[in-house]
Each structure stands twice: as structure tokens, then as C-alpha cells.
Scaffold this active site. Structure first.
Site, short mmCIF file in Angstrom:
data_model
loop_
_atom_site.label_atom_id
_atom_site.label_comp_id
_atom_site.label_asym_id
_atom_site.label_seq_id
_atom_site.Cartn_x
_atom_site.Cartn_y
_atom_site.Cartn_z
N GLY A 1 38.96 10.72 -19.99
CA GLY A 1 37.90 9.76 -20.24
C GLY A 1 37.25 9.32 -18.94
N CYS A 2 36.08 8.74 -19.06
CA CYS A 2 35.39 8.33 -17.83
C CYS A 2 36.13 7.20 -17.13
CB CYS A 2 33.95 7.94 -18.14
SG CYS A 2 33.75 6.79 -19.52
#
Lengths: 346, 346, 346, 346
Positions: free
Chosen positions: C151-152
Site C-alpha cells: 500500500g502507499c
């Protein structure tokens, strides 16, 4: 028993609804008694608008559930189409309805049908409605029971043009209105095209040569001038919340000078509480949250042409503010009541 | 020994300088050898532009200190006025100068003087400079030693108008250009009027009937049409970083139809690598960071009038991108070299 | 016959899909052969993303209609949940799948189920997937056939923490990550809460103490440290398009000095192509559109505590850029291939 | 003869000055009699703030030229340093001075000197000044003649922390405040780092571990708790005009439960007119232009820790609004007088 006038706001969850609530809450003569909505009926307003948390406001209910005997006047902030349906049903239950939708703006049922893609359901109501461009409607507003508030673009465009049009100073075949609006003008809708990343840090035109506010502008210019008028009108979407500019280009009628036009405008708006002429170039941010229309008028590089730049807050003077101003006049009150908000800048 | 062409960028600390650096760094045939600045001389570029941290770039130095024998070509990104002074002094030391300032755009020294408020210091250089509106300058660019890149507004306006003007399809007395620009167009200046809170969440016109890009537009339209042309031109400042729209209104010449105009444009731009016609309404954000000019052409509500909407990134096609494109043509290279960046959206 | 590797992008209409398209189009070894979508199947990509107008791209089709024998590798940009379903069905048809969704990030099926509110449908695939935090996964990536891109938020948080965690320099019970993300991180969804007027000119936290990226961060810190780790993680939504900051607060382990930590980080990232340490305070705008992670490390006012500030572009290093970097490593290519984009600033 | 209290605003051209003008103009008991400035002396206010065009306001003059016998009270909105110099000279000429600068916030002259880099010029005035964090200063405000309004960050941080600190519920060595502010917090200064393109579409921390508001927070927490307190404090700049969030992380003292803390806060703020606790996550946009502090309190994922999220409008509750609230209390008036503005949203 309250001496205040009891208000219902229909369509409380849209942006014009929310702005109406803000203004009614600050109005000395008005009391907010009912809020309506459809999908949010049964909820507290603050679930949709946390900015209203902690104030003692009525819950959102279906309009059918409102105790109408307890309501004096209505601000209708419903979507176009839905508005006329509801208004037709409550019309006789209240003293006055101020409609903020497009449903009663266009007087000619045929033009309405071609503009909105369906016949008007209540042509008799249509004939009755007062077109509430306040500065040009005061005589009709007193005692009115149905007021159609103009669209935001027509408000800004018409206030920019009418003093000159009324005085016969313009070549009416030459009107070009290049408009720029903030995103609240599109309403509170879950549309992909309105999400932040699709409208921030960029700009674009839309509704080119086909926007529904153009026939509305034509109609009023035609009525005032007694001539058929077709304007060029191109709106643009700008990454800001509130605010609108119309940059209007128009040729002077033969023999008319720029100085005469400017003087005409200054005379016309000298005593208006919410229409102001400035020497500088007006900016939308300087009228944010206020009910002001501010304009400048400039000589173009091309001889015989003028440029008129007008700004309003689309939610206030372009919608809920003008609605309040109109209702003040319906009642014969000071038209600035509840509308003295200074702009919030920066 | 490097086979690449060695480049100096004058005025590295402005936004057109920074964009030139970005594009030169990505160009297969160019090598960045020198960066100049005045107040920041002696500093690393990354002190001003942290986005360039970690790349092996030359430090900022005064232009007098550049080892000119080591430079082939120059991109001059200096303020107007300063540019001609510096260019006059380095003109003979390098093969080619691409000027991104306004100093060599206006051919007529009198018009220059009246537009920029001072006489031009180097009228002979002025006569020599090629006006680099790429799509209309290819023949002149090959081998040129001084190229004046057009202003951002003229680039977008002229690409919107020239196919029709060249074909004699427009009433040249009727041109109205309503332009909207992002804030980078004002440059990187510590001015109160440019700080975030003064330009965000709002919009306004500026330079009404007096912007310096209007005479530049007149000049090119006049040259191409063989007639005297005066345009109406009103720029607006929009809260976005990059990007520009020109919404141009023009009457068709007698007997010309919309379809003919559209077909003329489509023919003219069919094979252009960076000028594109779309059916939809173009948006600035969709060309952000790319060298594209994108336009749509629309029939107005008023018969006989068309609306042309063009968008560019003011820093790329409107400045540093067009500069690179021009230099590619000066050298006889493929004009798309180093310019294939896709837009960064969202 | 093309020598390039043929790529399909699943979920082309989301923002990570669009960013993958941009990066694949600029990659010298990759060729874009198929784009999939569901509701937009049959449309040209440019109907959704006008920024891709005029490039010769495949139309959007349903994944079932892709000619899989013609595809070498897949970038899956599907919503969480949908991703695993589709991947399970095409897994054997292609050489490698790079998944940008959350579906294969969490190794423990129970943790997956409690985090995502449903059991994982393909636990065996889950075990197989390489967690592609590039800088800490190179050995596993070579030849991998299923890569789960982080995920970012985990990418930015973990790159901020791991050098110190790996070296045992931190008190792992003290980690607080205060994160700020641009709006593209929420994806391209027609949700009321994402429209411009609801997220511009303001800021707010969300997912407080309950965001799904927290267990993902715990998992990796736990794996690297060999201890159970629970982090405090609070994301905020910021009115910008791209970009993310994580401000991480952590106590030093006993006897560890700030200088030792700083030196450890500098050593660890000295040769990384996309992870950089700066002395100044990093800003998201300076890495906009690039694949860079940039961080600074600072001594807190409270003795024994450090503050690590990391920034990435959530769509690039936080998603599609890291995906490309991972695929480069899967293939044994230079990991910077197709990722040399400079930041677009301003 | 006016019964209203006559007000002078010093430093009318800054943002706190402008906000003070807006609030004084809407206050029923106050009358704006003088505005001061230095470089703009002699100008109309509307030359700087077109939002005030058309109101009958005094011109900007030098403070030396004010007819002090005609002034009852002063709101001083001067830059830090300049404020004390001016206040020392007018102190005896007016009944009360409300200072919005930092000059009288820090009680200890040594701490003042180390924080602001110069000795305080008027230590005796310093001892006298009431620190006007309204909710914790009511007893001292009544009749005060010099009030130091807290900084915006301290206001939001302290209101988030004090109920728990006062009740001894927190581990005071564990306080981490991660703050995010809109750009108006930096004032109206022509600085390159504040121009639109440098602060829009991105975010960054600043003043890491060195911001001047941290010692101010320490001082108040220390005074209330009777202990030495050092907080971790990291501000970030966010692309919005007004508004501020503080996300505060703190460990509970031994034996204290989350429920006890929440209940303590609810009790403490139950009757506050401008401090509110909500169950949802507060957003800055929902208090834009209002004098409200709104907070939420949340159980962290890490047992024994809480997260407190507070929001204010930095120009209103964080500056000019709190100043008015304080002056209302100085005079023994209802503290909400002139402060009932609803938030302007969207």
C-alpha cells in the site's frame, strides 16, 4: 408564541439548502421550523453537514411529514423538476414560496420545454411566479406568493448588462458572456466528474453553446429591451468552492460613449445595497460568503466595445442570499435584513 | 568528448528556467553544461529547486563566469529587459540562442517601445530573430541563430486562430479572446499578490484591455492575414499551477460555414505532432506537463459565430517545451525529440 | 514479431490503472497490449482519460475477452476483493502478475480476514506472493510470478522505519505514524465525500485507529524485527492530488544515538536509485510524478526520540511506479528502466 | 455621542488585522475608530483589502497619528517584536490592549529571549499580561488591561490537552503534537516560499523540533500540571487558506481508562460556548470562519494511548476571534457577543 416567521427549507442536503439554513439562522425575523429531504429523512442535519453540529435544528423529514399549519414560508432548494411537483402540492398551505430551482424561471412554457427537455407540469403557476432578480423586481415582489430566484449565471450576467440595456446603450446582437464558476455551482452530487482530482488544478469550459442559463438570460434581456436577444454564453469550471465571474463583451450602440455608459451604471447602482461598481478589477474571493454583486466596466482595445466584469458568490447572491433578499421584499421588510455578512477573506 | 550538444540555461531559478532544465535533462541529444543566476550565483540548484536534488547538475553561476567556449546553445529564461542585455553580449559566443523572454517577440521597435515602456536596446538583433511559433515557423527556424519564443497567451491564441485566419475564413474585426491562466504564468516572484491566500479559492481578470500579449497577437495575425488586426484580449488568473485556456469568439467571414472551418482546422493540424483537435471540450489538466496544444471548435448559439477553446501547459508548450521544439528544428532534428512526455494526470 | 514484453493492465479506469498506463507507455521494454474494465468495456480509454487522446491504445475490454496467449505479464489495478478473483483465473495464462491491490499483501489468512472483513479466497496464492517493497524484496522478486505491491502508506512508512528497525535501533513499542495523503489515494470513485467542495480548502483525519494499512505495516515490521509490533497510525486527507507524507515518531533503543541512526540510514540508502535522504524537510510537490521516496531524519525536542519525515507520490512510488520497479527486478532488468521521470514541479 | 466602545486596530494590513476588522464590524458593542499601518499609512483599507470596499471605515494611519483620547481599547495585530515597542508607548493611553502577537505570551524573560532570539524589552509588562487562553483564563481576564492571546497552534493543542492534564490523566512525558495549518497562518508576507505555486498541490513539515510555539505549549502545560513538560511538536503546511488540525498522541497515566478521559472532557466542555466534542472526526472546513474549537477523542490501536484531534480556524478562534472573546470577558459582557458567525461551508 414566537413572533418570528416560521420557515421550512425543502431540500436541506444540497448546497443551496445548506446556505439557506446558514442565512435563515442569522436572520432576525425568521425561525427555522422544518427541513426536508428524501434519502436522508430521519437523520439529523449534522450527519450531512457537521458545520451545523450543536445548533438546535429540526431533523430532516419528508416533505409529506411536515406540519404545514406551522409554516409560514418556504425556501425550496430542490432539484429542477422535483421542485415544481412539490411546490404544486404545498402551494396553498403556506403564504409564500421562494423557489431556488430553475422550475419557474422561464415564463414561456414552450421555451421551458425545449430548454429543460420536458413540458412544464404547472403552466398556470408559471405565469404567476415573480422572476426574482431583486434589483429589477422590487415592484413585483411585494406580497408575492411564488418567487422564482434567477440562476447564478443569469444573476451575474443580467446585473452586468441591464443598466446599459435598459438605457438602450448596447448593440444587443453583440453580447458575449464568458463565465467562470466555482464547483459548488454544480451542487452536491456524487458524480465522478466532480471529485477533487477531476476538477482541481485545472480548468475547462462546459455546456458550450448549450447551457440552460442562456435562454433565461435571453428572456430577461428581451423583456427589458423589447427586442429578441440571443447571447453567446460559455461557462467554465474553476477549482474554487464559491464564486463566479462573468466577463461580458458588448458593442456600444451608435453614438454612445464609454463615459455615458459608465455614468449610467454608476447612477443606477448608486443606492443599491448589494450591487457595487469598483474602479479596480473585482475578485470572487473578496465577496466570498457575502450577498454582494461587484462589477467593473472597462473600455476595450477595440473602439466601441466595453468589457463588464461582474462577480458574485454563487451560493449567496447567486442563490440563497438573493432568495432571502427577495423574501424580505415580499414582506415589506428592509431588504438587507439577515444579509449583512461581511465577506470571509482570506 | 561528448557528442551531445552542450546547453547553458540562463535564469535557472525562474519557472521557465526550471522547466527548461527538466526538458533538457530528458533530451537525448542535449547535455546541460551551465546554469546561470544572479542573486543565487554560487548556490546549488537544489537549494532553490529541491526537485532536482541528487542529480549531477552544474551549480548556478553568473553568466559572466560561464566558460562559453564549452557551450553550443543557450536557452535564455531571463526577465524581460534583462534578456536582451545579456543576449547581446553572448550572441557571438554560441551557435544559437533560444529566448523565452518577451524581448525579441515584437518586430516593430516602435510597437516594442510602446508595449514595454522603453526603447529596444538592440533593434538589429530584433530584425534577425525568428518568431518561434513552431507550427508556423518551420521554414525560418532551420539554422536560425536567435529564436524568440512566443508568449504563452499568444501561443494558445494564435494556434486557435491561425488556420482560419490563413484561410480567410474569419471576420478579423470580431476577435475576442477570453483567457484563463494558472499562477506559474506570473513567474516565481515574491509578490504579495501571488501568495497562496491571495490567489487560491477565487478568480479574477487582470491587465484588462492592457496586457502586453495583445499587441503580440495583433502582430502575428496582421502578418499572416495582411490586414491590420486588433483583438480583444482579457486574461484571468485561476487557482491552478500550470495550464491555460483561451476561449476565442470570432465571426465567420461572409459565406463561410462552420463545417468548412472545422474541416480546414482538421486538415491543417492532421499531421502536427503537438497540435490536436478533439470533439470534446479540452481541459488543462489533461495536458499538464506535456507539450500538447489541444483545441475544440464549436458553433455558437449566435449564427455565424464560432467558439474555439484551446489549452496548453503554459510552462511547456507555452514556454520551455516550445523552446525545445524550436531548437530541434533549428538543428534539423525530429521536432519531437525530448518532448514525448505524457501528461501527468491526475 | 515484437521483442517487447506484452502487458495487460486490469482495471484501466482507476487512477492506479491510469498511472500504470502512463509508465508502461514510457518503458522501453514494455508494450501495452490490453486494457480491461467492466462498466466501460467497449469504450476507448480516452473517453475516461482524455489525457490519452491520440495515442494508439487498445480499447477497454472485459478481462474474459482478452487474448491471453498474447500477453506476457499483467499489472492488476483492480479493487480489493475483485483482484484475487480475477488473478486466480488468469494466473496460469501469463508469466507474471504484479498486483497493485491489497489482496496479497497480508500473509496471514486470519489477519487478512479480520482486516478486510472476509476470508481470503485463495490462501495458497497468498503464500506464494512476494511482498514487493522493492528495497527490501530484491532477492525474492527475481523470477517471481505473483507480486503484491505494498500500500502507499506502508511504502512510505516502512521505508522511513526499516533501516533503523533492521539495525535494532528503535523502541518498537513507541512507533507513531502520522500520515497525510492527497486525494487520488482514495481512488476514482463517485462518492459524495470526495467531491471537490467536500475536500478542498480543509483537512481532516480519517480511519483513526482503524485503517487497513496499519496491520500491513505491523506485519512487515514484525517480520524484519522478529518481534510483535503494533504501530499507531493516523492518516489525514489533504487537498492535493498526488503525494503523501508520513511523519514518524519513534524512541531510540537504549544506548543508541541520533547520529548513529542517521549514519545507518545514510549507509542503507546511499546507493538506492529511488530512496534518498535530504538535510532539508522534504515536500511532496518536489517528487510529484516521480518514483522517488525522499526522507529527512530529525532529532526531536524530547531527548531520545527521532522524527522521520518521508514523502512519495502515492500513485508512482506508492503504486504504479513501484509496480514497474518490481517487474524490472522480476525480469532481471535495470530496476530504473522506464522510471526516470523527473518530478513535474511546479 | 456613541455608547459603543471605541476600538483601534494596530497592524490593519495583516491577516489577523483584517480578521479583527471583520469581527469588530459585526460586534454590537464595538465601534471601529482607528486603523494603523506603517507602509500603507494614508491609504484606504480597501486598497489592501477590496473586501472592505464600500464600508465607511477609517483610513490607515501611523499609530503616532491616532487621536488616542478617542480610543477605549486596542487590538494589536503587529509583528512580533514591533508589538511590544508600540504597546509600551500607548499602554497608558487606553483602557485595555488585546495583543495578538507573540510578545506577551511567554512569561519567563529568559525563555522569551531564547525562543525569540532577543531579550524582552518590557519585562514588567510581561509579568502583568494575562495569557488569554479563554477557557482557562476567565478569572484573570475580568478587568485586565493587557491580554496576550495565545498562538494558534497552542490554542488548538492546549484545548486538546488541558482537560486531561488538569485531571492528572496523562503521562506528560509522552505528548506528541502533529499539527497541520493553512497558509494564512504564515501571514500576509511577500515571501517566495508562500507564493501559490510553492505551496499549492503539496504538503510539507516545517520548523521541525524548533517551532516557537512549542515552548509556549510547554509553559502552559507546566503551569497547569505543576510539572516540567516538554512536548514533541511538528507543524505542517497544508494547501488551504484557513484552518488548523492538531493530532495529539498521549499515553494515559497508570490506571486511567479511555472512558474516564472521555467523560472528563465531556464534562469539562459541556457548557463551553466555543469548545465542542464530537463523535465523528472533525474537519477544518466545517469551522471555517467561526470561533469554534471542535475535537474528537479516540482510543489508539496501542493500548493505553489516546489520540485527540482538534480543529480551529487559525484566524478566528486561533487569533482574532479569541481576542474578541477575551475582550468580552475583560468587560464582563456575554463572551459570545459578536462571535456567533456560523461556519461558511462549503
Amino acid at each position: 408564541m414566537s413572533a418570528k416567521t416560521k420557515i421550512a427549507i425543502l431540500g436541506a442536503s444540497g448546497y443551496t439548502g445548506a446556505e439557506s439554513i446558514r442565512l435563515v439562522m442569522g436572520h432576525p425575523n425568521l425561525e427555522l421550523k422544518a427541513l426536508t429531504g428524501y434519502s436522508r429523512a430521519g437523520q439529523a442535519l449534522e450527519a450531512t453537514y457537521p458545520n451545523f453540529t450543536g445548533y438546535d435544528l429540526p431533523p430532516i423529514q419528508k416533505w409529506e411529514d411536515v406540519e404545514w399549519s406551522d409554516i409560514d414560508a418556504v425556501f425550496a432548494c430542490l432539484p429542477h423538476g422535483a421542485s415544481q411537483e412539490t411546490i404544486a402540492q404545498i402551494k396553498d398551505k403556506v403564504d409564500c414560496i421562494i423557489d431556488l430551482s430553475a422550475d419557474f424561471r422561464i415564463k414561456d412554457p414552450d421555451l421551458y420545454a425545449s430548454t429543460y427537455g420536458r413540458p412544464h407540469g404547472f403552466p398556470s403557476l408559471l405565469q404567476n411566479a415573480v422572476y426574482g432578480l431583486t434589483e429589477y423586481a422590487r415592484n413585483d415582489l411585494r406580497g408575492a406568493d411564488l418567487v422564482a430566484c434567477p440562476g447564478c449565471y443569469p444573476t451575474c450576467s443580467l446585473l452586468s448588462l441591464l443598466p446599459g440595456v435598459e438605457a438602450g446603450m448596447f448593440d444587443l446582437s453583440s453580447i458575449i458572456i464568458d463565465a467562470k464558476s466555482g464547483v459548488t455551482g454544480a451542487g452536491r452530487k456524487a458524480k465522478e466528474g466532480l471529485i477533487f482530482s477531476e476538477v482541481s488544478d485545472g480548468a475547462h469550459a462546459y455546456g458550450v453553446a448549450s447551457h440552460r442559463h442562456a435562454p433565461e438570460i435571453d428572456q430577461v434581456l428581451g423583456r427589458i429591451s423589447g427586442q429578441d436577444v440571443v447571447v453567446s454564453f460559455t461557462p467554465h469550471l474553476i477549482p474554487m468552492n464559491r464564486g463566479m465571474i462573468t466577463t461580458t463583451y458588448v458593442n456600444l450602440a451608435k453614438g454612445v460613449t464609454f463615459e455615458q455608459v459608465k455614468s449610467e451604471y454608476e447612477g443606477r447602482y448608486a443606492t443599491e445595497p448589494f450591487a457595487h461598481i469598483v474602479e479596480s478589477v473585482p475578485q470572487t474571493r473578496h465577496i466570498r460568503g457575502s450577498n454582494r454583486f461587484v462589477m467593473g466596466i472597462f473600455k476595450d482595445r477595440i473602439p466601441g466595445r466595453v468589457i463588464i466584469i461582474g462577480v458574485i458568490d454563487n451560493l449567496t447572491k447567486g442563490s440563497a442570499g438573493q432568495a432571502i433578499q427577495n423574501y424580505n421584499l415580499v414582506r415589506g421588510w428592509d431588504e438587507t435584513l439577515g444579509l449583512k455578512h461581511l465577506a470571509v477573506f482570506p
